[in-house]
Design a protein around this motif. Structure first.
Motif, mmCIF file in Angstrom:
data_model
loop_
_atom_site.group_PDB
_atom_site.id
_atom_site.type_symbol
_atom_site.label_atom_id
_atom_site.label_comp_id
_atom_site.label_asym_id
_atom_site.label_seq_id
_atom_site.Cartn_x
_atom_site.Cartn_y
_atom_site.Cartn_z
ATOM 1 N N ARG A 176 -5.637 -1.676 -4.475
ATOM 2 C CA ARG A 176 -5.393 -3.013 -4.981
ATOM 3 C C ARG A 176 -5.602 -4.045 -3.873
ATOM 4 N N CYS A 177 -5.516 -3.559 -2.673
ATOM 5 C CA CYS A 177 -5.687 -4.416 -1.514
ATOM 6 C C CYS A 177 -7.165 -4.580 -1.197
ATOM 7 N N ILE A 178 -7.815 -3.459 -1.030
ATOM 8 C CA ILE A 178 -9.183 -3.540 -0.512
ATOM 9 C C ILE A 178 -10.194 -3.930 -1.570
ATOM 10 N N ILE A 179 -9.735 -4.104 -2.799
ATOM 11 C CA ILE A 179 -10.661 -4.594 -3.812
ATOM 12 C C ILE A 179 -10.861 -6.098 -3.628
ATOM 13 N N ARG A 180 -9.986 -6.718 -2.870
ATOM 14 C CA ARG A 180 -10.049 -8.165 -2.696
ATOM 15 C C ARG A 180 -10.883 -8.553 -1.476
ATOM 16 N N ARG A 181 -11.156 -9.854 -1.388
ATOM 17 C CA ARG A 181 -11.805 -10.401 -0.195
ATOM 18 C C ARG A 181 -10.916 -11.513 0.347
ATOM 19 N N PRO A 182 -9.790 -11.142 0.888
ATOM 20 C CA PRO A 182 -8.776 -12.137 1.243
ATOM 21 C C PRO A 182 -8.975 -12.666 2.654
ATOM 22 N N ASN A 183 -8.063 -13.518 3.074
ATOM 23 C CA ASN A 183 -8.101 -14.020 4.450
ATOM 24 C C ASN A 183 -7.677 -12.964 5.449
ATOM 25 N N ALA A 184 -6.816 -12.072 4.977
ATOM 26 C CA ALA A 184 -6.356 -11.016 5.878
ATOM 27 C C ALA A 184 -5.865 -9.848 5.051
ATOM 28 N N PHE A 185 -5.932 -8.672 5.637
ATOM 29 C CA PHE A 185 -5.381 -7.494 4.991
ATOM 30 C C PHE A 185 -4.101 -7.085 5.689
#
Ligand SMILES: Nc1ncnc2c1ncn2[C@@H]1O[C@H](COP(=O)(O)OP(=O)(O)OP(=O)(O)O)[C@@H](O)[C@H]1O
Ligand SMILES: Nc1ncnc2c1ncn2[C@@H]1O[C@H](COP(=O)(O)OP(=O)(O)OP(=O)(O)O)[C@@H](O)[C@H]1O
Ligand SMILES: [Mg+2]
Ligand SMILES: [Mg+2]
Lengths: 286, 454, 365, 310, 365
Positions: C146-155
């Motif tokens: 659920r985390c790495i499916i995103r393209r966020p500012n930070a992980f």
């Protein structure tokens, strides 16, 4: 299998529990049976278990013969409809308002949270009979007496404390990280509540609904005092079968009780699993 | 709009009004009755009136409530309307004086004075009209009382025959009544009228219940018949409580009342023997004779509800032989209906039109034929009146004996306390004398506090 | 993308200071592992970065922009929670795509991302199940997914692999590392498994009691722990740490030892010299010790227990009341046998009485 | 011109929404509907009657009420009849709630396991709770009738004598207690059952492995799990039973004599039959006070347990 | 004490066979570790021994007495549960002495046992707390303590140390091992941590899908895995397994290899010889491979990832699509660099197409 898991009993258990359940249910069974009896059978001693059933009592709930021999409706269907509408609406309202409040109490604790909660509970503590006059007065002033809105509002406020307390304990038990997580995923607080939180407390909602429904459905005193002929509910009509020229009209009374029991029974049965799960979930950590 | 208890006589009024009533004024007037369960009727009316809801234009009241709601200003004083309206005057004259006294006057005026005044006198305050008048009398099983074998056995034991015909009851006293009770009390296995009993049967019963005014209603009859009585509100503030309420006559009367409960069904011991309980037991064939209201008579002769429908006769209530005459004094039942004080003139006029319609001979006859009762002497004097129902005769004949209990606002407190004390005596916790002493003490203090006693 | 900076970040819970004055910078292409014992404040730090917990003092900034006041939903940060925090009423697939709603992707792109994540995390077979039907390991992978499916500012990952078994964990470690490498976002991974920290982190920050003890590359932290805490915490099997004193100095160097041994360590070994009589701690890794000769010898070590660890054995010795551990590939002696344990001088770490490192960094281990 | 801008932002519809939607206002916002409803329908009337309790108001008199201070309270507390009613109520509450706990617990134990037809049988046991007081009251009065009642008939099969349970004060209290307990045991059962269902199996397994007796298993595992729920049931049921009115009124009408007249019935008589409106209000607040004391005691116990746990 | 014997034990859950035909004997003084991936039936086996689960087929016997029909409370077996199963309302002390009630000890003996267990498991400081006031690690130790305070017919531990951190775990491992040694009862320890299995077990049983794949001493299982599953499961880092074929035989031995390499392995290396064309798997442990010369070479390995593991580095190579792992202490090459990986012949494991071991046991690794 040579031995069973702790939580499983066999038909032996069914037998024992069945016996107890049947004994426990006997008075209700008797009420239902009476609905199918003539008056003389109803009061016969020794009690009659075998008799010719009659549907006359059920008929008498809905139609009556006037002095001029006409067959007219007693208007009982209106009472049933009223009961359903009033109970349904007020339970739903209480559930909605109560759930929101409970969520707030659980997630955004105000200063003196406990005090608020306690005061809310306090409103349920007085015998209804002693608050009747002021409430009646209030209803008169606001013109709510005899209206649907009035009685629905009243019942809503009765169910609120229960809903809030119950639902709060459900919310308290939820894993907050899930909500945090949804927030991180960019959901607004409302979306979090709607999509993530609510689905998790469905069981609790079901349990609260059943309890509140049972209370509201059977409420009598305020229904008697604050409903008019058009908004009257079934419990009042049930009471009307008592004290006519024939004292208690046992057959009609039982018929009404029976008919009136069916909806709550069905709702409870349908929600039975949630009820157990809900209650567990909601209160276990208390 | 009118508030009324939910039962036969008021239902009839509604139905009949729907069918026949059109306002003479030409206004569009309908009688709309709010039917309320009997058991909770008082609560509803009380709450409505005291909160000032002003919802009802007419109210079916109980006779005892008059003082309370009159003093609270809720009921409309009718004198000026009666004065102005000969029709109403005629009605007041036609209504039986005992009913005018019980249903209409406040402060209370005894029936004799009403009669003397010819129904209406300007110095008496009028408030209500009879909606449904009621009185109690004897119901008995003629299959038992006319059974030859039983008759023979009774005669052998008590030296007199059983009263078989209603007329035979005209000189039955409470002593006889007790004998019937003792005689017909049988346990399972014994025979009764040639049949072996599978269940106990009891001799006699009258109301002796704690709820509402049940025991008081019957006990008052005893007190009056023995020459005693209750606090007399019409002589306020001179009338006394001490020595009146617990007078030797009253004590003896109450003791007799209690002793007769020995032959009643065991429910008497629980203080729950109300009018409906004895009605039910009687209809199940478990009691030989009971005393109950006219209002409860209809189901008893209905085969659908009663197993003794075919064998029931009605007769006068037993009395007490005093000074060579049988005294049959009893407590009036039934309800008046009243107008409320907040109606405007138009509404009051219309309401009075409804009153006139209801108390017209025609309407009243219809009501009686439908199983109700009428308070109009003209109706009762109708030669066919006795034949409209098997008990009409006894209602008619009982009416002159009727008196009523207090109407003062304090009556509720007096009644509750009295019912409690009576109930203690009935359930054997205290003696008749103790009970009456307690009652007297309480009433004395209460009425003194209220300024109704010097 | 831009870097993540924590400046003097503290968190106060009532009277309790859970995190204290933390300074950290994570570059866009960098993975920082937060390592430390339970309760040291790792999760709290992460939550402050995410915006789930307000900072009591200090600031959290992305690319120089201070975001300390922004609520979580506006920070666009992805986080995998320690206890998964899966949406219990959504299927695995719905859980995975949930965060994409906020990114407003079209259906194709969304499907592509889902497929990719599912295949990397080997979740293809359970996409239609609900969380309660998953094994612990699967749950954890969904949380990561659920985390790495995103393209966020930070992980941010909070113990992302703790529930997986060894084989799977090794596999996941590689996969996540590779994905992160392509995404080029500052990443913070919390763990208390040091192997994970060493293998996944570009740098490691070792925390204790709300503060940071040491930050550096895994190799750096492993080779040159700043203090005894880090020394004992990093490295499996644990470093052997012995209490001793500084016995003085001579030409050859500084003499250190205990009642039972004395060794001379060249001056060059120290970046700060202890004085005579100072209490010292000296340590060496079990792998650096042997039963063969070594510059520094511990005579009379009694074997207490020998543990097989596959190709190697871990020998537990008792040396005058202090525990000495040796990892060896050779055959283990009998229990209770006495042996001399030899340690290579270069492998010796010396700390002062307060636990701070005295030996220089330059000595390769 | 910053001020006007802020002003317009707040007054425009959207602005208000946004203003309301701010996180720090979220809590109050969500609670507001509930508080408003309660305030309007419950708390206002309560306060009104609270105020009334200091006057000498009688609903059936037109005289203007006079301020009486604490006189009503003093009168009530000095009145033997009031204390008698409290004792009666206490007896009924203790008896009924006690019985409910015992029966409810027993039923829960019976239904804690899974077995065929459990769902159906459970519904049978739950039904009494779904009935209205009127039905239960009227029917139990019938059951207790010495001549027409099932109970008496049943007892008479053994004794040969008609059985009049309500003939003695003690019997009448039992009559109330039995009816109330019958009606509400299912509620207790449901709560206890919830507790039982949540006891993890592995605890029983551990106890089995540890060779613990059934009694020890109950004491160390079962009971701790349902303790909290039993307290909760105790709270709700005590509050409710304290208010018992309908059942008493219908079954015994407070008789014989005043043997079963509960404080709620007495308050009703005061207020509704004797028109001592202010005294009745004072009475109500005495009741409220007692219930609050009981409740606080309960909450205190719970809190203590919780703080033990944290 | 007497030994524990499982004979053809199976467990059927509805249509699902969780455990199938297991034969096991555990001697009185022996510790057997059950090792296997999640869901393979370890816990179920333990529960059948304890009597918490009935056996569907087969029998469980102590000292030759078949106890299969006996319920748990009559078997006198101690068990530590995977999720602790502490009694929530009892203090730690009460939890610990709980099982002693059935043993009817006098107060002194009871106190002595309590003291002993508390000191061994370092629980002295928390004896008066309740379970919810304990950290996970403490809880787990109480669960273990409740077990070893008894003198039962057998000890069963279900993942007894999984929640402890590394240092504590190392410590506990030793303590428990020592206590068990003095008690002389058959003991079964379930774990999915192979290091634990290797260090605590006298023998290891590796399970997969309800069946036992191999039983033997830790060294034996590590050195000579019976099949590829065991080979891949035991040993950290995982053994490198390569698909290949048998290319024929010549004088020097059997020629095996892939499209990209061919090696000749002496006949003596095999206890069963493959035929030409047979599919084979060959494997070697990362620690046995190196970037220096070796008898068997894999040319053209491209470095994909290099993981720091403290003193060593784990290098992940891609060799024509197959993963090759090398553990080395020397410096890692650049990513994408091509290298030759050399493997010592003695370290080579060869398996047939069905994954069964072909190489002899005699070759020391
Ligand atoms: N909301 C809170 N209120 C009070 N104290 C808290 C709160 N959250 C965390 N703490 C405390 O702060 C400290 C740090 O907690 P944190 O969760 O950050 O630890 P952690 O390093 O993540 O540990 P773990 O490895 O066990 O997850 C702990 O002592 C914890 O008890
Ligand atoms: N009561 C049950 N009913 C049906 N299936 C079950 C039951 N108990 C266990 N199983 C199944 O049996 C298999 C073996 O379970 P078991 O608990 O023995 O695994 P395990 O080896 O202990 O795994 P882990 O390492 O995850 O604890 C699993 O697939 C599990 O789903
Ligand atoms: Mg954490
Ligand atoms: Mg398991």
């Amino acid at each position: 299998m040579s031995f069973r898991k702790h939580n499983e009993g066999g038909w032996g258990q069914t037998l024992v529990s069945g016996l107890v359940a049947v004994i426990y249910f006997a008075p209700v069974f008797w009420m239902i049976l009476t609905a199918f009896k003539t008056r003389q059978d109803a009061l016969a001693i020794p009690p009659k278990l075998i008799f010719t059933p009659t549907l006359e009592n059920f008929r008498s709930v809905f139609v009556e013969v006037t002095s001029s021999g006409e067959v007219v409706s007693t208007g009982a269907w209106l009472y049933f409809a009223n009961s359903a509408f009033i109970a349904g609406a007020s339970v739903l309202l209480a559930l909605i308002i109560g759930t929101l409040a409970a969520y707030a109490f659980s997630r955004y604790p105000l200063k003196g949270n406990d005090t608020y909660l306690f005061i809310i509970l306090t409103t349920r503590m007085l015998p209804p009979i002693v608050v009747i006059i002021p409430i009646f007065l209030l209803f008169r002033i606001t013109g709510l007496s005899g209206t649907y809105i009035g009685i629905i509002l009243l019942y809503t406020s009765f169910n609120l404390p229960f809903s809030i307390w119950m639902m709060k304990s459900f919310f308290d038990d939820l894993d907050r990280e899930v909500e945090d997580s949804a927030r991180m995923d960019g959901s607004s607080d409302w979306a979090v509540f709607g999509r993530i939180v609510l689905p998790q407390v469905l069981a609790g909602l079901a349990a609260t609904l059943v309890f509140a429904l049972i209370l509201t459905w059977n409420e009598f005193i305020f229904a008697l005092l604050l409903t008019g002929p058009e908004t009257r509910t079934v419990p009042v009509a049930i009471a009307s079968t008592i004290g006519g020229s024939i004292g208690v009209d046992w057959g009609k009374l039982s018929a009404m009780i029976t008919l009136f029991l069916i909806p709550v029974f069905i709702v409870t049965f349908a929600l039975q699993n949630q009820l157990l799960r809900g209650v567990t979930f909601g209160t276990i950590r208390k | 709009r009118m508030a009324a208890p939910d039962w036969g006589p008021t239902r009839f009024m509604q139905d009949y009004a729907n069918e026949t009533y059109t306002a003479p004024s030409g206004n569009n007037v309908t009688l709309e009755i709010d039917f309320i369960p009997w058991a909770n009727f008082f609560d509803r009316v009380n709450a409505s009136l005291n909160s000032g809801e002003q919802k009802y234009q007419m109210i079916v009241s109980d006779s005892q409530w008059l003082g309370n709601f009159v003093e609270a200003g809720h009921f409309l004083k009718l004198n000026e309307y009666i004065e102005a309206d000969p029709e109403l005057q005629a009605i007041m004259q036609d209504v039986h004086p005992a009913l005018v006294a019980g249903f209409s006057t406040y402060p209370h005026v005894p029936a004799e004075e009403i009669e003397a005044a010819g129904g209406y006198a300007p110095d008496i305050s009028y408030y209500g009209f009879p909606q449904f008048p009621d009185a109690y009398f004897t119901y008995y099983r003629n299959d038992l009382f006319c059974d030859e074998a039983e008759n023979a056995a009774f005669e052998e034991q008590y030296g007199a025959p059983l009263p078989c015909e209603p007329a035979d009851w005209d000189d039955v006293t409470w002593e006889d009544w007790g004998n019937y009770g003792a005689f017909f009390t049988r346990t399972a296995g014994e025979t009764l009228a040639g049949e072996t009993l599978s269940e106990d049967v009891y001799g006699i019963a009258y109301q002796a219940g704690k709820p509402l005014d049940f025991s008081t209603m019957q006990i008052n009859a005893f007190l009056w018949q023995w020459g005693g009585g209750i606090w007399d509100e019409s002589n306020e503030p001179e009338a006394q409580v001490m020595g009146v309420v617990n007078s030797p006559e009253n004590i003896e009367a109450f003791e007799t009342y209690l002793s007769l409960l020995d032959y009643a069904p065991p429910i008497a011991q629980t203080g729950q023997m109300g009018i409906f309980e004895i009605q039910d037991l009687y209809m199940q064939g478990k009691i030989a004779a009971i005393i109950d209201w006219a209002a409860l008579a209809a189901p008893v002769v209905d085969p659908a509800t009663s197993s003794v429908a075919d064998v029931t006769s009605f007769a006068m209530m037993p009395g007490h032989m005093r000074d060579g005459e049988i005294d049959r004094s009893a407590n009036l039942g039934g309800q008046p209906f009243v107008l409320t004080s907040w109606n405007d003139e138009t509404v009051t006029r219309e309401a009075l039109d409804v009153v006139k319609w209801w108390l017209s001979e025609e309407t009243q006859i219809a009501a009686v034929k439908a199983g109700g009762q009428s308070g109009l002497q003209s109706v009762m004097n109708n030669p066919e009146y006795d034949s409209w129902s098997p008990w009409n005769e006894y209602f008619r004949r009982s009416l002159p004996w009727q008196k009523d209990l207090w109407h003062v606002p304090e009556m509720f407190e007096m009644l509750t306390q009295q019912q409690e004390e009576f109930d203690r005596a009935i359930t054997g916790q205290i003696s008749a004398e103790e009970a009456l002493n307690n009652v007297a003490e309480f009433q004395d203090e209460l009425l003194r506090d209220a300024g109704r006693l010097d | 993308m831009s870097e993540l900076t924590l400046t003097k970040v503290s968190k106060q819970f009532g009277g309790f200071r859970a995190v204290e004055d933390i300074d950290l910078t994570v570059a866009p292409d960098e993975v920082l592992c937060l390592l430390g014992p339970s309760g040291c404040g790792k999760t709290t730090t992460l939550r402050m970065i995410a915006g789930l917990e307000s900072v009591s003092h200090g600031s959290v900034a992305f690319g120089g922009r201070d975001l300390s006041a922004l609520p979580a939903q506006d920070r666009n940060v992805a986080m995998a929670f320690q206890f998964y925090a899966l949406y219990p009423d959504l299927t695995v697939e719905e859980n995975l795509v949930f965060p994409l709603a906020a990114e407003g992707l079209d259906a194709r792109e969304r499907q592509a991302r889902l497929d990719h994540v599912a295949s990397v995390l080997q979740l293809g077979g359970v996409l239609q199940r609900r969380p309660h039907e998953l094994s612990e390991g699967e749950k954890q992978r969904v949380a990561v997914g659920r985390c790495i499916i995103r393209r966020p500012n930070a992980f941010l990952f909070d113990e992302p692999l703790s529930r997986l078994d060894v084989a799977l964990r090794e596999d996941m470690r590689g996969s996540i590392r590779r994905i992160l490498a392509t995404l080029n976002r500052p990443t913070v991974i919390v763990t208390h498994d040091q192997l994970e920290a060493m293998t996944m982190g570009d740098r490691i920050a070792v925390m204790r009691d709300g503060g940071i003890e040491q930050v550096g590359t895994p190799q750096d932290v492993f080779d040159y722990p700043d203090n005894t805490f880090v020394a004992g915490f990093i490295g499996t099997p644990q470093m052997t740490l012995l209490d001793g004193t500084c016995l003085g100095a001579d030409d050859g160097g500084i003499v250190i030892g205990t009642d039972h041994a004395r060794w001379t360590v060249p001056h060059a070994h120290f970046h700060r010299r202890p004085c005579k009589g100072d209490r010292l701690t000296f340590g060496f890794r079990p792998r650096a010790a042997s039963l063969e000769a070594g510059a520094l010898g511990l005579d009379g070590c009694r074997l207490v227990l020998s543990e097989h660890m596959g190709a190697e054995k871990l020998l537990h010795f008792d040396w005058h009341g202090q525990a000495v551990r040796v990892l060896t590939q050779s055959r283990a002696p009998e229990v209770d046998a006495l042996r001399r344990v030899g340690v290579d001088l270069r492998a010796l770490h010396v700390f002062d009485g307060d636990g701070r490192r005295l030996s220089v960094k330059g000595i390769p281990q | 011109m910053h001020l006007p801008a802020a002003f317009t932002a707040r007054t425009s519809g959207r602005g208000i929404l946004r203003w309301l939607n701010a996180p720090e206002r979220r809590g109050p916002l969500l609670v507001a509907p509930a508080i408003l409803t309660l305030l309007l329908v419950n708390i206002l009337p309560l306060l009104w009657s609270f105020g009334l309790s200091f006057f000498n108001y009688r609903a059936n008199r037109m005289a203007t009420p006079r301020f009486d201070g604490l006189e009503n309270y003093v009168d009530l507390l000095g009145d033997d009849r009031v204390w008698e009613r409290f004792v009666t109520t206490g007896l009924i509450v203790t008896g009924s709630v006690g019985l409910q706990l015992v029966v409810g617990f027993g039923l829960a134990m019976l239904f804690a396991r899974k077995f065929p037809l459990r769902r159906v049988l459970l519904m049978l046991v739950l039904t009494p709770m779904m009935l209205s007081f009127v039905s239960v009251g009227i029917f139990f009065k019938l059951f207790y009738d010495p001549t027409l009642g099932l109970l008496s008939w049943f007892v008479a099969m053994f004794t040969g004598e008609p059985f009049a349970i309500m003939a003695t004060p003690a019997g009448a209290i039992w009559a109330i207690v039995i009816a109330d307990a019958w009606m509400w045991s299912p509620f207790v059962m449901l709560l206890v059952l919830a507790g039982l269902v949540s006891v993890p199996d592995y605890l029983y397994e551990a106890a089995q492995v540890d060779r613990a007796s059934h009694w020890r298993r109950f004491k160390t595992i079962t009971f701790p799990y349902v303790k909290g729920l039993i307290l909760l049931a105790l709270l709700f049921r005590t509050i409710e039973t304290f208010k018992t009115f309908e059942l008493v009124y219908l079954i015994t009408a407070g008789g014989p004599g005043t043997a079963t007249e509960t404080i709620a019935v007495y308050a009703y008589r005061l207020g509704f039959q004797n028109f001592r409106t202010s005294e009745a209000s004072a009475m109500a607040y005495l009741i409220l006070f007692i219930v609050i004391v009981l409740t606080s005691l309960y909450l205190y116990l719970v809190k203590q347990r919780n703080s033990e746990e944290v």
